[in-house]
Enzyme design. Structure first.
Site: not given
Length: 314
Positions: A152, A176, A248, A251, A274, A283
């Protein structure tokens, strides 16, 4: 069963059932023929050999050549109907359509570059081969990190010198939610770093700011801002590709090229950092060694990377 035989059998059965209009039957047949030719180009002939990764590669290839989401959904519906039909007589046939989700028609899929466009952006053939200056070497390193490691723009701007591990071939990023992850970096990152670091050091000497730890610097020898990176990517896209691109975009391009080559959704999930992605409800985690080997084998910028087998890689 041969793929051509399966498609022909399904098309005839659909037409005879009377449940679909002739236009729908014709559209499904066209879509399935396109899918058939794509799979045959990848060496597949038997319907039983098709895997979910093959199907994802097909859908991504269609999107990359400009096929609209609505048309992609119709292609996906044709494939779903095909496998439902086949499993009536072949209940043990693996269904690669299961578990793959398509976006709603009104959703916009992320922009990405084709592999050829990415190569043109990273390796412009029409630019002089003279030694790059500070800004040129820095900007090329920016491109390499965005595409090679799928960062990012905020992650890239926040990198410090110690976040790059040349021995392990990795980059440590803060994603993040202040979540740290380690991602592979292709050999071109280290080559560009070798060009950039001496020029960076000379700038710091000139500005008497040797204690600055940020990897990417502006002309004043301070950390390069997110906005400045966005501007540089926009200008490089217009110069080398004739189009406006965002950080982005690189990415998304890295992720789509990786997935097309590897067909490993779990690897891409870890690669991007993610917590969850559209085709995964829960996940999933894979160890770094597996991610590194999948990356080396599949990412366009990582071909033939030599990665030492040490505990430092984990």
């Amino acid at each position: 069963m041969l793929m051509q035989e399966a498609v022909d059998d399904f098309t005839v059965a659909l037409a005879r059932s009377g449940r679909s209009s002739p236009a729908t039957v014709a559209a499904y047949h066209r879509d399935l023929q396109g899918w058939l030719h794509f799979m045959q180009s990848r060496g597949h002939q038997d319907i039983a050999h098709i895997q979910p990764g093959d199907l994802r590669a097909y859908l991504m290839a269609e999107r990359s050549r400009g096929v609209a989401v609505r048309s992609l959904r119709r292609r996906f519906a044709a494939l779903r109907a095909l496998y439902r039909h086949l499993q009536k007589d072949l209940p043990d046939l693996s269904n690669p359509v299961q578990g793959i989700m398509m976006p709603k028609s009104e959703q916009r899929l992320p922009d990405w570059l084709t592999v050829d466009q990415a190569k043109q952006l990273m390796d412009p053939a029409d630019e002089p081969s003279t030694a790059p200056n500070f800004a040129q070497s820095r900007d090329q390193l920016i491109l390499e990190l965005l595409y090679s490691s799928a960062l990012r723009v905020s992650e890239l701007a926040g990198l410090d010198l110690q976040d790059l591990d040349r021995h392990g071939g990795t980059v440590r990023v803060m994603g993040k939610g202040s979540k740290e992850r380690i991602v592979p970096a292709g050999k071109t990152v280290w080559r560009m770093l070798d060009l950039y670091l001496p020029l960076r050091h000379a700038l710091l000497m000139d500005k008497h700011l040797l204690e600055e730890n940020a990897l990417l610097l502006n002309a004043s020898a301070h950390r390069l801002s997110i906005r400045s990176i966005q501007i540089r990517i926009k200008e490089l896209g217009e110069k080398r590709l004739g189009q406006h691109i965002h950080p982005h975009t690189l990415r998304h391009s890295a992720a789509s090229h990786f997935l097309q080559s590897a067909g490993d959704l779990r690897a891409v999930q870890e690669y991007l950092g993610h917590a969850g992605i559209a085709t995964t409800a829960i996940y999933t985690h894979m160890d770094y060694q597996q991610l590194a080997h999948v990356y080396d084998a599949a990412h366009p910028r990582a071909k033939h990377t030599q990665r030492p087998e040490t505990e430092d890689n984990v």
